[in-house]
Each structure stands twice: as C-alpha cells, then as structure tokens.
Design a protein around this motif. Structure first.
Motif, PDB file in Angstrom:
ATOM      1  N   MET A 149      43.805 -11.934  71.298  1.00 20.61           N
ATOM      2  CA  MET A 149      44.715 -11.910  72.443  1.00 20.61           C
ATOM      3  C   MET A 149      43.866 -11.847  73.716  1.00 20.61           C
ATOM      4  O   MET A 149      43.151 -10.869  73.935  1.00 20.61           O
ATOM      5  CB  MET A 149      45.621 -10.678  72.399  1.00 20.61           C
ATOM      6  CG  MET A 149      46.227 -10.372  71.041  1.00 20.61           C
ATOM      7  SD  MET A 149      47.645 -11.373  70.713  1.00 20.61           S
ATOM      8  CE  MET A 149      48.827 -10.568  71.771  1.00 20.61           C
ATOM      9  N   GLN A 150      44.020 -12.873  74.548  1.00 13.10           N
ATOM     10  CA  GLN A 150      43.247 -12.887  75.793  1.00 13.10           C
ATOM     11  C   GLN A 150      43.906 -11.983  76.841  1.00 13.10           C
ATOM     12  O   GLN A 150      45.107 -11.713  76.764  1.00 13.10           O
ATOM     13  CB  GLN A 150      43.173 -14.322  76.320  1.00 13.10           C
ATOM     14  CG  GLN A 150      42.151 -14.484  77.434  1.00 13.10           C
ATOM     15  CD  GLN A 150      42.317 -15.793  78.193  1.00 13.10           C
ATOM     16  OE1 GLN A 150      43.303 -16.487  78.017  1.00 13.10           O
ATOM     17  NE2 GLN A 150      41.351 -16.123  79.033  1.00 13.10           N
ATOM     18  N   LYS A 151      43.103 -11.543  77.797  1.00  9.08           N
ATOM     19  CA  LYS A 151      43.554 -10.684  78.906  1.00  9.08           C
ATOM     20  C   LYS A 151      44.206  -9.397  78.392  1.00  9.08           C
ATOM     21  O   LYS A 151      45.150  -8.884  78.997  1.00  9.08           O
ATOM     22  CB  LYS A 151      44.546 -11.439  79.816  1.00  9.08           C
ATOM     23  CG  LYS A 151      43.946 -12.684  80.447  1.00  9.08           C
ATOM     24  CD  LYS A 151      44.904 -13.312  81.420  1.00  9.08           C
ATOM     25  CE  LYS A 151      44.325 -14.598  81.967  1.00  9.08           C
ATOM     26  NZ  LYS A 151      45.188 -15.248  82.931  1.00  9.08           N
ATOM     27  N   THR A 152      43.708  -8.924  77.277  1.00  9.79           N
ATOM     28  CA  THR A 152      44.277  -7.726  76.657  1.00  9.79           C
ATOM     29  C   THR A 152      43.123  -6.903  76.096  1.00  9.79           C
ATOM     30  O   THR A 152      42.112  -7.465  75.685  1.00  9.79           O
ATOM     31  CB  THR A 152      45.191  -8.143  75.480  1.00  9.79           C
ATOM     32  OG1 THR A 152      46.109  -9.116  75.954  1.00  9.79           O
ATOM     33  CG2 THR A 152      45.953  -6.976  74.907  1.00  9.79           C
ATOM     34  N   LEU A 153      43.270  -5.604  76.095  1.00  9.59           N
ATOM     35  CA  LEU A 153      42.285  -4.751  75.444  1.00  9.59           C
ATOM     36  C   LEU A 153      42.982  -3.844  74.434  1.00  9.59           C
ATOM     37  O   LEU A 153      44.140  -3.470  74.623  1.00  9.59           O
ATOM     38  CB  LEU A 153      41.541  -3.882  76.471  1.00  9.59           C
ATOM     39  CG  LEU A 153      40.491  -4.595  77.321  1.00  9.59           C
ATOM     40  CD1 LEU A 153      39.879  -3.623  78.314  1.00  9.59           C
ATOM     41  CD2 LEU A 153      39.404  -5.225  76.458  1.00  9.59           C
ATOM     42  N   ILE A 166      35.164 -18.429  69.358  1.00 10.90           N
ATOM     43  CA  ILE A 166      34.681 -17.080  69.019  1.00 10.90           C
ATOM     44  C   ILE A 166      35.127 -16.747  67.599  1.00 10.90           C
ATOM     45  O   ILE A 166      36.288 -16.951  67.249  1.00 10.90           O
ATOM     46  CB  ILE A 166      35.224 -16.049  70.025  1.00 10.90           C
ATOM     47  CG1 ILE A 166      34.562 -16.275  71.391  1.00 10.90           C
ATOM     48  CG2 ILE A 166      34.989 -14.623  69.539  1.00 10.90           C
ATOM     49  CD1 ILE A 166      35.076 -15.395  72.478  1.00 10.90           C
ATOM     50  N   GLY A 167      34.189 -16.298  66.781  1.00 14.62           N
ATOM     51  CA  GLY A 167      34.508 -15.992  65.390  1.00 14.62           C
ATOM     52  C   GLY A 167      34.879 -14.534  65.201  1.00 14.62           C
ATOM     53  O   GLY A 167      34.638 -13.694  66.064  1.00 14.62           O
ATOM     54  N   LEU A 168      35.470 -14.262  64.074  1.00 13.48           N
ATOM     55  CA  LEU A 168      35.765 -12.881  63.699  1.00 13.48           C
ATOM     56  C   LEU A 168      35.169 -12.624  62.322  1.00 13.48           C
ATOM     57  O   LEU A 168      34.910 -13.558  61.572  1.00 13.48           O
ATOM     58  CB  LEU A 168      37.274 -12.617  63.656  1.00 13.48           C
ATOM     59  CG  LEU A 168      38.032 -12.603  64.989  1.00 13.48           C
ATOM     60  CD1 LEU A 168      39.503 -12.333  64.749  1.00 13.48           C
ATOM     61  CD2 LEU A 168      37.472 -11.566  65.945  1.00 13.48           C
ATOM     62  N   ASP A 216      32.530 -13.863  57.485  1.00 15.54           N
ATOM     63  CA  ASP A 216      32.794 -14.493  58.772  1.00 15.54           C
ATOM     64  C   ASP A 216      33.929 -15.491  58.631  1.00 15.54           C
ATOM     65  O   ASP A 216      34.100 -16.123  57.586  1.00 15.54           O
ATOM     66  CB  ASP A 216      31.533 -15.222  59.260  1.00 15.54           C
ATOM     67  CG  ASP A 216      30.406 -14.243  59.555  1.00 15.54           C
ATOM     68  OD1 ASP A 216      30.721 -13.057  59.747  1.00 15.54           O
ATOM     69  OD2 ASP A 216      29.235 -14.664  59.583  1.00 15.54           O
ATOM     70  N   GLY A 217      34.678 -15.650  59.676  1.00 13.13           N
ATOM     71  CA  GLY A 217      35.759 -16.624  59.649  1.00 13.13           C
ATOM     72  C   GLY A 217      36.263 -16.838  61.060  1.00 13.13           C
ATOM     73  O   GLY A 217      35.638 -16.401  62.033  1.00 13.13           O
ATOM     74  N   ILE A 218      37.360 -17.522  61.140  1.00 13.89           N
ATOM     75  CA  ILE A 218      37.933 -17.721  62.466  1.00 13.89           C
ATOM     76  C   ILE A 218      39.295 -17.040  62.537  1.00 13.89           C
ATOM     77  O   ILE A 218      39.966 -16.839  61.526  1.00 13.89           O
ATOM     78  CB  ILE A 218      38.054 -19.225  62.824  1.00 13.89           C
ATOM     79  CG1 ILE A 218      38.808 -19.955  61.715  1.00 13.89           C
ATOM     80  CG2 ILE A 218      36.697 -19.836  63.103  1.00 13.89           C
ATOM     81  CD1 ILE A 218      39.276 -21.323  62.142  1.00 13.89           C
ATOM     82  N   ALA A 219      39.659 -16.661  63.764  1.00 10.86           N
ATOM     83  CA  ALA A 219      40.912 -15.949  63.969  1.00 10.86           C
ATOM     84  C   ALA A 219      42.075 -16.818  63.513  1.00 10.86           C
ATOM     85  O   ALA A 219      41.970 -18.043  63.469  1.00 10.86           O
ATOM     86  CB  ALA A 219      41.058 -15.578  65.436  1.00 10.86           C
ATOM     87  N   THR A 220      43.161 -16.159  63.181  1.00 11.77           N
ATOM     88  CA  THR A 220      44.423 -16.735  62.684  1.00 11.77           C
ATOM     89  C   THR A 220      44.326 -17.202  61.224  1.00 11.77           C
ATOM     90  O   THR A 220      45.338 -17.518  60.632  1.00 11.77           O
ATOM     91  CB  THR A 220      44.997 -17.904  63.534  1.00 11.77           C
ATOM     92  OG1 THR A 220      44.147 -19.043  63.392  1.00 11.77           O
ATOM     93  CG2 THR A 220      45.167 -17.530  64.988  1.00 11.77           C
ATOM     94  N   VAL A 277      41.731  -7.891  69.268  1.00 10.22           N
ATOM     95  CA  VAL A 277      42.045  -8.471  67.967  1.00 10.22           C
ATOM     96  C   VAL A 277      43.315  -7.801  67.455  1.00 10.22           C
ATOM     97  O   VAL A 277      43.408  -6.569  67.429  1.00 10.22           O
ATOM     98  CB  VAL A 277      40.902  -8.238  66.947  1.00 10.22           C
ATOM     99  CG1 VAL A 277      41.241  -8.887  65.608  1.00 10.22           C
ATOM    100  CG2 VAL A 277      39.601  -8.773  67.482  1.00 10.22           C
ATOM    101  N   ARG A 278      44.291  -8.627  67.100  1.00 11.54           N
ATOM    102  CA  ARG A 278      45.486  -8.071  66.467  1.00 11.54           C
ATOM    103  C   ARG A 278      45.393  -8.435  64.990  1.00 11.54           C
ATOM    104  O   ARG A 278      45.755  -9.534  64.604  1.00 11.54           O
ATOM    105  CB  ARG A 278      46.737  -8.662  67.110  1.00 11.54           C
ATOM    106  CG  ARG A 278      47.993  -7.867  66.824  1.00 11.54           C
ATOM    107  CD  ARG A 278      49.193  -8.490  67.450  1.00 11.54           C
ATOM    108  NE  ARG A 278      49.372  -9.867  66.983  1.00 11.54           N
ATOM    109  CZ  ARG A 278      50.307 -10.687  67.405  1.00 11.54           C
ATOM    110  NH1 ARG A 278      51.122 -10.307  68.357  1.00 11.54           N
ATOM    111  NH2 ARG A 278      50.426 -11.912  66.917  1.00 11.54           N
ATOM    112  N   GLY A 279      44.857  -7.540  64.201  1.00 11.65           N
ATOM    113  CA  GLY A 279      44.638  -7.826  62.787  1.00 11.65           C
ATOM    114  C   GLY A 279      43.392  -7.127  62.301  1.00 11.65           C
ATOM    115  O   GLY A 279      42.968  -6.115  62.862  1.00 11.65           O
ATOM    116  N   GLU A 280      42.783  -7.669  61.255  1.00 11.03           N
ATOM    117  CA  GLU A 280      41.716  -6.976  60.545  1.00 11.03           C
ATOM    118  C   GLU A 280      40.308  -7.198  61.113  1.00 11.03           C
ATOM    119  O   GLU A 280      39.405  -6.444  60.817  1.00 11.03           O
ATOM    120  CB  GLU A 280      41.671  -7.453  59.080  1.00 11.03           C
ATOM    121  CG  GLU A 280      42.976  -7.330  58.337  1.00 11.03           C
ATOM    122  CD  GLU A 280      43.131  -5.970  57.709  1.00 11.03           C
ATOM    123  OE1 GLU A 280      42.214  -5.544  57.004  1.00 11.03           O
ATOM    124  OE2 GLU A 280      44.171  -5.342  57.947  1.00 11.03           O
ATOM    125  N   GLY A 281      40.130  -8.293  61.853  1.00  9.04           N
ATOM    126  CA  GLY A 281      38.776  -8.747  62.177  1.00  9.04           C
ATOM    127  C   GLY A 281      38.038  -7.936  63.221  1.00  9.04           C
ATOM    128  O   GLY A 281      38.611  -7.162  63.974  1.00  9.04           O
TER     129      GLY A 281
END
Lengths: 253, 262
Positions: free
Chosen positions: B215-219, B173-175, B203-207, B97-101
C-alpha cells in the motif's frame, strides 16, 4: 518422652513442604496453562505397643504426614492475544505433544510453527494431530483453527480453505494420575487418555495460570504463622525440660 | 528451604516480563514494530511420592503423588506477528505491507535483512532506501526530474518524467516471506535477519503467493495495544511483589527455627 518435639517437628516438615508448593504456584502465576498444586495431609498414628481393649484405650501419639499434592484442574482465565497460533481449551481436554520420551499432555495452547512448518509447542516439540504432526506449507496464510481442532489455511492465492490436519485433544477419566514433569507438560501414569469431543478450542486466546493469588497469599501467611507458633511451642517444651532437669537433678546438700 | 529459591525464579521471570512489556511500550510509535510477549514454563518437579507407585502389599497404587515444583523458567519472548494498523501519510515513498511479506533490504556487508517498516526515502543517487540508508531489493533508482512516483499494489514502481505524459515503469519491489516469521531475529533499526528457526526466505512479488499487497502512501503502525500492555505491566508488578513476599515469609520461617534453641 520426646513426643512433643517429634510431633511438632513432623508438622514443621509438612509446613515447609506446603510452603514449597505455595512458592511454586506463585512463581508460575504467569505460566500459560499452569495448574496449581494443593497439599493434602494425613494423620499418622504411632505404631508402637498399645492396648485398645480397655474402656479408655491407650492414647496413641498422632503425627502428621503429607500424603499428596493434587492438581487443581479448574480452568484458568482466558486472555485474548489475537495471535492465530494461540488456542485455549474450553473443556477438560489436553493437547498432545510428542516428546522424545513419548506422548505428553499440555493445556498451554501457545503454539508455534518451526522451520519445517510443523505446529510445535514453546519448547519445539510437535503438537500432534489425529494423523501425526500438522505441517503448514510455506505459501499458506490465514491459518484458522476450528472449535473441534481442524487446522485450515488459505493456500497461496486460493480463497478456499485447505485442511492441514485436526488437532488431537484427549481427556482423562482420572486426571489426578497425570504427573507434572515441567515444561508445562503432564506425563501419563496409568490413564492413557481418550479422545475428547466435549472440549472446544478457542483460537486467539490463551489459558493463563489458574493460580488464585489471594488464596495463595493467605495460605502463605497461614503456613508461616503456624510454623512460627510450633517453633515457639518447641522452645517452651525445651525450657520445661531444662527446668525439670535442673530441679529434679538437684542434689540436696 | 526450597521455597526461597522457587520464589527467586518467580522474581527473575517477572523482572524479564517487565522488561519485555516496557520495550513494547517504548516502541508503540515505531513503524512496523511487532510486540513481544514473555512466555513461561514450570521447572522440573521433585516427585517425593510418585503417583502410580505401589502403595501396599495388596497391590493398591497411589492415586495421587507428592510433586514439589522448582519454580518457573522463561521459555521465550515470541513476537506477535499480527498486522499493525495502516495509517495514511501522503508521502509517495511510504509503503506498508498488508499481508505476510517483508521488504528485503541489502545491508552494507552484502547480506540481507527484512523489515515491515516501509518509510523509505531516496539517497543521493536516487535509490529507494530505508531510513538507515540501505537499498530496498531489487534496487530501484528514481531518475532526476521524476514528478510523480506511483507504487502499485504488486510493488511496481512507475514515475512520470517532466515533459512526458506516459508513466515509465522503473522496476518492482519484491517481498519475502518465512514459514516461521516469529523465528526471525531482530537486530534493531526495525530489521530482522534469517535464523535456522525462521526457515529459508522465499522471495516473491506482492499480491502473489500470499505475500500481501503493498500500500503506497501508508505506513504500518506498531501492533502494540497500550491498554493490554499497561494491564500486563500491573499484573507483572503484582506477581513480582508476591514472589518477594514468599521470600520474606520463607526467611521468617527459617529465622524462627534458627532462634529456637539458643
């Protein structure tokens, strides 16, 4: 006749208290915004009967008394934390904290957000803005605090800053009259403080304790040695007196 | 002698400080880990002579008082919730997650936990689950024969079934975010749970709503900086030593008094 004993004792009592001050300073070496305390002493002259009009006046016995502890208000070192809720105050100002007992002042700029969205200090008391507590909305992000204390955020998906309030920073003409009350807070006594415009806030930094460890260790050694020396002196005095009693009190056979 | 007990509070505080730092260092390779810092406050003061009190019959007041502090207390070990470094892994089900969620995870007892660790896998039924086997919310099941899995920045998961050329959307997938994410309670396994301090989960959705992008394929790596931790460790150790010195110095003073008149 007990002068030497009592003078020595007055010094030892003071040294013991100075040791307490040193210990408290060192215990708070990791406390954000902590201001070290310094001890001040004064001479206390015996008030007994005396005659000072002779060419060589009476020598009055001089005791020592601890007069005060004063706050060393120098700025502590700044540590970068990268936490957007940490602010260090560059200047003489204090943040204002609302406690149940009234307004209190602090240099500890490690802020938090409580469940109601208010900016609070580490104990959970609201840190006041110019219009009361500053409230952050649940959808806010990218909180930024400007050098003059304006708290702004990006609201939801907006890319324009929204102002959430302006932190109150106050300074004191006579900061020594502030009274420490624990919890990194100072209570006002006579000086209520005035809005401070000279201080700048630095986001992402905290002000560490201003305790100078080398100085405190030196002082500690000084205190210990002096105290031990006085103990030795008192012991000598006591032996002198014991000897005097034994010798003078001898009944000739 | 008060100094003895004051120094003892200092030693206890530094001991806790070292514990927190060592936990940070131990978790420097833990995905989505957020470092903690120990924070301290001074204890209450004994106002031997109260500043501002009347000092004489002439009405002068004491300009400074005698305040003797009782030491230090730990006020908390808050987490630093800054973004950790994002590192690509190439694994389809690794998400950051790049952000608050936070990712929302359903626990076996039906409650929800929240995590920043997006190293997901599929279980025997094809559900997207955490490394601990608990499903990510809302539950998404990858069908047999799915060839490529794509997770969009808004969390939408789509797959291509072998034999088909168009991707099929499986779900999103939710955040979740919290007004005071530093108030979440850690419960191990990289999971956090809601507390009265964190506020209720939104609850909400990303972006959207400032929740951040997926971000997929990223940790997301731990936000621990080793250099900072080591220098903090050294300061904590030195502070502990100094408080220990105060204990022995105060003891020496007491001893000299005890030995005075034998």
């Amino acid at each position: 006749m007990e002068n030497a004993l009592l003078v020595g004792l007055s010094r030892q009592v003071v040294l013991e208290r100075q040791m307490d001050v040193v210990a408290n300073n060192l215990a708070n070496i990791s406390t954000n915004g902590f201001k070290a305390e310094r001890s001040m002493f004064q001479e206390f002259l015996n008030t007994g009967a005396h005659e000072d009009n002779f060419p060589r006046p009476d020598r009055r016995v001089s005791f020592v008394q601890d007069r005060a502890t004063y706050h060393d208000l120098s700025t502590g070192s700044l540590q970068q934390t990268k936490n957007p809720l940490d602010i260090a105050i560059d200047g003489p100002g204090f943040l204002v904290v609302q406690t149940p007992q009234g307004e209190r002042f602090t240099r500890d700029g490690s802020l938090k957000i409580n469940a109601q969205g208010q900016l609070v200090n580490s104990s959970g008391f609201p840190v006041l803005g110019t219009g009361g507590p500053i409230v952050i909305q649940p959808t806010d992000k990218e909180l930024s605090i400007s050098p003059d204390g304006r708290v702004s955020v990006l609201e939801g998906t907006s890319i324009i800053d929204s102002l959430r309030g302006k932190l109150r920073v106050v300074s004191f003409d006579r900061p020594q009259t502030l009274m420490k009350q624990g919890g990194n807070l100072f209570a006002p006594t006579s000086d209520q403080g005035t809005p401070d415009i000279k201080s700048m806030l630095r986001q992402g930094y905290v002000e560490k304790s201003n305790v100078n460890s080398v100085l405190e260790m030196t002082r500690m050694i000084d205190v210990t040695r002096t105290y031990t020396q006085i103990s030795a002196m008192l012991q000598q005095q006591s032996e002198l007196r014991k000897a005097a009693i034994e010798k003078l009190g001898e009944v000739p056979a | 002698m008060r100094a003895l007990y004051t120094a003892a509070t200092g030693m206890a505080a530094q001991e806790l400080n070292v514990q927190v730092i060592s936990n940070n260092i131990a978790n420097m390779r833990t995905t989505g880990f957020k470092k903690q810092t120990a924070q301290f406050q001074d204890l209450i003061y004994d106002h031997v002579r109260r500043v501002g009190a009347q000092a004489s019959d002439q009405g002068t007041i004491l300009p400074v008082g005698v305040d003797i502090g009782g030491g230090v207390k730990t006020v908390g070990t808050p987490r630093l919730m800054t973004q950790g470094t994002l590192s690509p892994t190439g694994n389809d089900l690794d998400m950051a997650v790049r952000g608050e969620g936070f990712f929302k995870i359903q626990m076996p007892d039906g409650t929800f936990a929240y995590t920043r660790d997006g190293s997901f896998t599929t279980d025997n039924t094809g559900r997207i689950v955490t490394a601990g086997g608990n499903p990510v919310q809302p539950t998404i099941t990858i069908p047999n024969g799915a060839t490529s899995i794509t997770v969009a920045t808004n969390g939408q998961v789509s797959v291509t079934i072998s034999g088909s050329t168009t991707p099929t959307v499986l779900g999103q997938i939710g955040l979740t975010r919290f007004i005071n994410k530093a108030g979440l309670q850690p419960q191990g396994d990289n999971l956090f749970v809601e507390t009265p301090a964190s506020g209720t989960p939104q609850d909400g959705i990303a972006t959207a709503d400032g929740l951040g992008d997926i971000m997929q394929k990223t940790l997301e790596q731990a936000n621990v900086e080793v250099v900072t931790e080591i220098s903090d460790l050294i300061s904590a150790q030195r502070a502990y030593e100094m408080n220990a010195k105060v204990v022995s110095a105060a003891d020496q003073m007491l001893q000299s008094t005890a030995n005075m008149f034998r």
